[in-house]
Design an enzyme around this catalytic site. Structure first.
Site, PDB file in Angstrom:
ATOM      1  N   ARG A 108      54.664  57.766  32.631  1.00 18.61           N
ATOM      2  CA  ARG A 108      55.783  58.316  33.393  1.00 18.61           C
ATOM      3  C   ARG A 108      56.669  57.138  33.806  1.00 18.61           C
ATOM      4  O   ARG A 108      56.183  56.024  34.025  1.00 18.61           O
ATOM      5  CB  ARG A 108      55.279  59.035  34.639  1.00 18.61           C
ATOM      6  N   HIS A 109      57.955  57.384  33.910  1.00 14.14           N
ATOM      7  CA  HIS A 109      58.875  56.342  34.378  1.00 14.14           C
ATOM      8  C   HIS A 109      58.450  55.809  35.742  1.00 14.14           C
ATOM      9  O   HIS A 109      57.775  56.494  36.517  1.00 14.14           O
ATOM     10  CB  HIS A 109      60.307  56.876  34.451  1.00 14.14           C
ATOM     11  N   ARG A 162      66.146  56.696  33.459  1.00 10.41           N
ATOM     12  CA  ARG A 162      64.984  56.123  34.138  1.00 10.41           C
ATOM     13  C   ARG A 162      63.818  55.911  33.180  1.00 10.41           C
ATOM     14  O   ARG A 162      63.045  54.968  33.330  1.00 10.41           O
ATOM     15  CB  ARG A 162      64.570  56.995  35.325  1.00 10.41           C
ATOM     16  N   GLU A 196      62.902  65.582  31.224  1.00 15.11           N
ATOM     17  CA  GLU A 196      62.255  66.265  32.340  1.00 15.11           C
ATOM     18  C   GLU A 196      62.695  67.723  32.420  1.00 15.11           C
ATOM     19  O   GLU A 196      63.728  68.106  31.862  1.00 15.11           O
ATOM     20  CB  GLU A 196      62.579  65.543  33.651  1.00 15.11           C
ATOM     21  N   HIS A 241      58.438  61.898  31.770  1.00 15.39           N
ATOM     22  CA  HIS A 241      58.637  62.256  33.176  1.00 15.39           C
ATOM     23  C   HIS A 241      57.418  62.993  33.716  1.00 15.39           C
ATOM     24  O   HIS A 241      56.559  63.443  32.952  1.00 15.39           O
ATOM     25  CB  HIS A 241      59.884  63.123  33.303  1.00 15.39           C
TER      26      HIS A 241
END
Length: 198
Positions: free
Chosen positions: A11-12, A63, A87, A151
């Site tokens: 995940r970012h 992101r 996302e 995400h």
């Protein structure tokens, strides 16, 4: 159950809106210093793991791309960008905090619903089935082991599919930033740091 290739799912890192408790969805905000540090840790874990024969895939949202640029440095991998890794679309809730949402939609206040399912209740947003279908489409297109930078909610749905879980099972999957989820041989392992040299 279909057997999918080995994956490392990231995940970012933390963003400015994460720190503020503001929901991003398809909107974006910059990584914080903590988020950049998390991305560097993810990179250390990936380099420790070794990625010979792996490809890399990333959400095209800012992101995620910023995280991938840091985490994949020194791995020899350049990510391909895929909209299916974006996302969940949060509809009318994008850019709002939980308090904002509770004030405007009292019946949809986060505390009144299952924390996972709540992400699919936004007016004008995506539903679980929408996200599941695009995550499934992505997984079915993989031809070998891969690193995926994405995400929080998409990661949980994608990992649930990989593990053969239904909607109920996906609710129980852990999330988090600054960790790498390793999926291999039907199992998921959460990697939080580089193991100490023995």
């Amino acid at each position: 159950m279909r057997a999918y290739p080995e994956l490392y799912v990231l995940r970012h890192g933390q963003t400015e809106w994460n720190a503020e408790g503001r929901h991003q969805g398809r909107l974006d905000s910059a990584l914080t210093e903590k988020g950049r540090a998390q991305a560097r840790l993810l990179g250390e874990i990936l380099r420790w793991a070794g990625l010979a024969g792996f490809s890399a895939h990333c959400s095209p949202q800012g992101r995620a791309m910023a995280t991938a640029a840091i985490a994949l440095e020194g791995t020899g991998l350049s990510p391909s960008y895929d909209d299916r890794l974006c996302e969940v679309h949060f509809g009318a809730w994008q850019g709002l905090t939980a308090a904002d949402i509770a004030a405007r939609w009292p019946d949809l206040a986060p505390e009144r619903h299952d924390p996972f399912d709540w992400h699919f209740m936004s007016p004008g947003g995506e539903r679980y089935e929408d996200l599941r279908d695009r995550a499934s489409s992505f997984l079915q297109g993989l031809t070998g082991p891969a690193v995926i930078v994405t995400h929080g909610i998409l990661s949980r749905v994608l990992r649930g599919l990989w593990l053969g879980l239904d909607h109920e099972g996906a609710r129980e999957i852990e999330g988090g930033q600054g960790v790498v989820f390793h999926l291999k041989d039907g199992w998921q392992t959460c990697l939080r740091d580089v193991p100490a040299k023995g």
